[in-house]
Enzyme design. Structure first.
Site, short mmCIF file in Angstrom:
data_model
loop_
_atom_site.label_atom_id
_atom_site.label_comp_id
_atom_site.label_asym_id
_atom_site.label_seq_id
_atom_site.Cartn_x
_atom_site.Cartn_y
_atom_site.Cartn_z
N TYR A 195 20.67 12.36 -6.54
CA TYR A 195 19.85 12.46 -7.75
C TYR A 195 18.44 12.91 -7.42
O TYR A 195 17.71 12.22 -6.70
CB TYR A 195 19.84 11.09 -8.42
CG TYR A 195 19.02 10.97 -9.69
CD1 TYR A 195 19.15 11.88 -10.72
CD2 TYR A 195 18.14 9.90 -9.85
CE1 TYR A 195 18.42 11.74 -11.90
CE2 TYR A 195 17.42 9.75 -11.02
CZ TYR A 195 17.56 10.67 -12.04
OH TYR A 195 16.84 10.53 -13.20
N ASP A 199 13.53 15.90 -21.12
CA ASP A 199 14.98 16.12 -21.06
C ASP A 199 15.64 15.67 -22.37
O ASP A 199 16.52 16.35 -22.89
CB ASP A 199 15.55 15.33 -19.87
CG ASP A 199 17.02 15.62 -19.64
OD1 ASP A 199 17.49 16.69 -20.06
OD2 ASP A 199 17.70 14.78 -19.03
N CYS A 236 21.43 5.91 -19.44
CA CYS A 236 21.14 4.47 -19.41
C CYS A 236 21.72 3.82 -20.67
O CYS A 236 21.99 4.49 -21.66
CB CYS A 236 19.64 4.24 -19.37
SG CYS A 236 18.91 4.99 -17.93
N HIS A 247 14.29 14.02 -13.17
CA HIS A 247 13.44 13.20 -14.03
C HIS A 247 12.20 12.63 -13.35
O HIS A 247 11.56 11.72 -13.89
CB HIS A 247 14.25 12.03 -14.63
CG HIS A 247 15.38 12.47 -15.50
ND1 HIS A 247 16.70 12.22 -15.20
CD2 HIS A 247 15.39 13.17 -16.65
CE1 HIS A 247 17.47 12.73 -16.14
NE2 HIS A 247 16.70 13.33 -17.03
#
Ligand code: ADP
Ligand code: SF4
Length: 698
Positions: A171, A267, A31, A174
């Site tokens: 995806y 992460d 991001c 997370h």
């Protein structure tokens, strides 16, 4: 310098399905607070990474549909064909340098607040999003919803291919996407073919991979980003059970496995909580169960560690988000044998704060990050000097050192005077605190660069006075004299001194502690700063054997560190030490023996015994030198000085990232004419409209 042959393996091309990455350097999705709102800035930032040698450059998560609207967070967006041109800016910028462009398609499911689209959030089952405090629940998806979702994902993959992407992600990482929510038994309570057994819960992920391959697989690689371990034991996916089984089940289906741990805080652990390569134990099984290339992360900055990961069969591609932010030219520097020029990530997660505050990304080590388009800043290319100015920089903290580095690179004659024997200012002092050792990289990188510049001279142990500034003979003076922690308790909560603080010998500041003073116990650490220092000093005092209580007016410890993904870990660590935490309490008085506390809600009063207090509230800018020079009027001009400017904490106390940024900025812009408009290009709202509502069909 030629490349060290030990690192040749990092530059081997790797086949990923139908495409070939030119080397093993893989910038994984991250991001950046620019996304669909600032597409030119986003494209330029990714383009610089490609220029810096990354073989693959990825986007951040890209929303595929209005039901996956992550507003107010600023991510990528590919709801329909109208979003293709903006994303094509990014692929063009990446392709210009021979890198592959990857896009992380995401349906965020229950993580999408849908505040802009006003759609209902979706989940495998009707549940409440654990990360959301909104009074709204996600709806459980029907079979029709699942069919719709697959269609949206397929359409997004086709649009992504049109935008020029080479690698299309499915995806499941997370805990931020529907594909992962379906895998998680705690979120998937379904009893149909998409729930129950692991095979059923993995059905959707399998279908998404198959759909994507069928749609674009002939020309684009299909990657899966998968969190192999959630670090929550049997309550979540873990590498020794379901995480492994899922990879085994789907092993040969995608063209690439991008594997890591979940959630984002796990992460992207900061250097305070994890060392380089910390994910190896979790992901090393993956290469044993698939023949497809595997990429993983671990804040890799050392080429030796990277080579070791490959030689030992842990990874095929070296994934990096933060190391690529701190140094977009990391691969090229390894390639050209300039290892000691690498600007190593310090693991502070200031970059994450951009996303969390919905503003363009920033980085402590790399002040050009996020400024590639709007200011035209480049991490390596720096404009040459425009005149014959000579500089005196007072103070060798992060601001002074960065300013000196850049002015030196530009070719100016630069002199740096530092009062202390040790260079580095607050960075040198704070790096000695528990867990902050890696922060010394801010100093070390700059000193290493300065040592290579014959036109920069550094004077240690040289406290500079205003008279000495006049005598020195520089045409430009830059003050980088830093800031000093206040003793009187003034900060966010108190705008006036706390009674008893100033007069007491038992009140200590962070500077006192870093200078080696030792309070006696029991000690209260009063944290009205809400960043890292209060908790770290409490930890240090606890380690010294004192009974410590942490008092904060906030309702949780180190509250701002939510923005660096650390708050939970910090509070847990302090609690694990047995340090008592008192929240929502304000110290209003201290008599050297006991502190009077006010509840921030009720103003109820209580008392706490304290032989000493460490007050972490706010800092005084060290502006005396600036004020003296300001008061000297014509003498300054008569001494041949054209300008006196303050940078860093003496200008406005802030983060180390801000100090580095202002030092960098001054070196680039010191001779700009004064202007009342923003000093950067803006992306103005487009007058282009999307489809009219009646054309919007499910
Ligand atoms: P910043 O974060 O803005 O770079 P720091 O506090 O880290 O600020 O660094 C400021 C540095 O300036 C410190 O190392 C301090 O010793 C030095 N300094 C402060 N005043 C003077 C002075 N008058 N002469 C020389 N050095 C100074
Ligand atoms: Fe690394 Fe900190 Fe820069 Fe993020 S902000 S890339 S963690 S140095």
């Amino acid at each position: 310098m030629p490349r060290d042959p030990r690192y040749d393996i990092l530059f081997e091309p790797i086949k990923i399905g139908p495409v070939i990455a030119k080397n093993r350097f893989y910038q994984v999705p991250h991001c950046n607070g620019m996304g669909h709102v600032r597409p030119r800035a986003h494209a330029a930032m990714r383009g610089v990474k490609a220029q810096g040698g990354w073989g693959v450059v990825s986007t951040e998560e890209v929303e595929i549909h209005p039901t996956s609207d992550l507003s107010p967070y600023i991510e990528g967006r590919l709801w329909d064909e109208h979003d293709v041109p903006a994303l094509a800016l990014t692929t063009e910028a990446i392709h210009q340098y021979g890198a592959l462009a990857a896009i992380e398609l995401v349906h965020a499911g229950m993580n999408a607040p849908n505040l802009y689209s006003r759609e209902a959030s979706m989940a495998p089952s009707p549940i409440v999003n654990p990360a959301s405090y909104a009074p709204a629940q996600a709806r459980g998806m029907t079979l029709r919803d699942i069919r719709d979702y697959r269609r949206w994902h397929r359409a997004a993959a086709l649009h992504a291919r049109r935008a020029g992407f080479d690698i299309i992600y499915v995806y499941a990482g997370h805990s931020l996407s529907l594909a992962m929510h379906f895998l998680q038994s705690r979120h998937n309570h379904r009893t149909d073919q998409y729930g129950g057994s692991l095979k059923n819960r993995a059905r959707l992920l399998r279908e998404l991979i198959e759909d994507t391959k069928e749609a674009v697989g002939a020309t684009c690689a299909v990657a899966v980003r998968f969190a192999v371990d959630e670090l929550r034991g049997s309550d979540g996916i873990s590498a020794d059970s379901e995480g492994r089984e899922i990879v085994e089940m789907l092993a040969e289906l995608p063209d690439l496995w991008d594997v890591n741990v979940s959630d984002w805080a796990n992460d992207s652990k900061t250097s305070r909580f994890a060392a380089e390569g910390y994910q190896e134990d979790f992901v090393r099984f993956v290469k044993k169960v698939t023949t497809k290339p595997v990429v993983g992360v671990g804040r890799f900055t050392s080429p030796d560690t990277m080579v070791s990961q490959i030689r030992r069969g842990v990874l095929d591609l070296i994934g990096a988000a933060r190391p690529s932010i701190a140094d977009p030219f990391l691969p090229n520097k390894i390639d050209s044998g300039d290892i000691d020029d690498i600007r190593e990530c310090i693991g502070c997660n200031i970059c994450v704060s951009g996303d969390y505050t919905m503003t363009p990304i920033r980085c402590t080590q790399n002040p050009t990050m996020g400024e590639e388009w709007r200011k035209g800043w480049h991490p390596e290319a720096i404009p040459e000097r425009t005149g014959n100015d000579s500089f005196l920089i007072v103070g060798a903290g992060p601001a002074g050192l960065e300013c000196a580095r850049l002015l030196g690179r530009r070719g100016y004659a630069v002199h740096v005077a530092e009062a202390r024997e040790l260079l580095g200012g607050r960075v040198t002092r704070e790096a000695l605190l528990p867990g902050l050792g890696a922060w010394a990289r801010v100093r070390d990188y700059r000193l290493n660069q300065l040592n290579k510049l014959p036109n920069v001279e550094i004077f240690r142990a040289s406290h500079v006075t205003a008279d000495q500034v006049l005598e020195f003979g520089a045409t430009r003076v830059v003050l980088a004299t830093g800031a000093t922690w206040r003793h009187d308790g003034v900060g966010r909560t108190h705008t006036r001194p706390i009674p008893g603080f100033d007069s007491s010998n038992s009140v200590f500041t962070p500077d006192d502690l870093m200078d080696g003073l030792q309070p006696s116990g029991p000690v209260i650490v009063f944290d009205d700063d809400h960043y890292y220092l209060g908790a770290i000093l409490a930890e240090r005092l606890h380690a010294a054997g004192l009974a410590v209580t942490l008092v904060t007016p906030a309702d949780r410890l180190s509250a701002w560190t939510v923005n660096t993904l650390e708050q939970h870990a910090i509070q847990k660590r302090v609690m694990d030490f047995g340090i008592e935490i008192v929240t929502s309490q304000n110290i209003v008085e201290y008599d050297g023996r006991r502190a009077v506390l006010h509840c921030t809600y009720t103003e109820r009063i209580s008392e706490l015994p304290a032989a000493s207090i460490v007050t972490v509230t706010s800092r005084h800018p060290n502006a005396d030198l600036a004020a003296s020079l300001d008061g000297m009027g014509d003498s300054v001009r008569n001494a041949g000085i054209i300008s006196v400017d303050s940078i860093g904490d003496c200008y406005a106390p802030s983060t180390i990232a801000a100090a580095v940024y202002t030092g960098h900025r001054h070196a680039r812009e010191f001779d700009w004419p004064q202007s009342d408009v923003a000093g950067f290009r803006r992306e103005l709202p487009s007058t282009m409209a999307g489809d009219a509502p009646q054309e919007f069909k499910r």
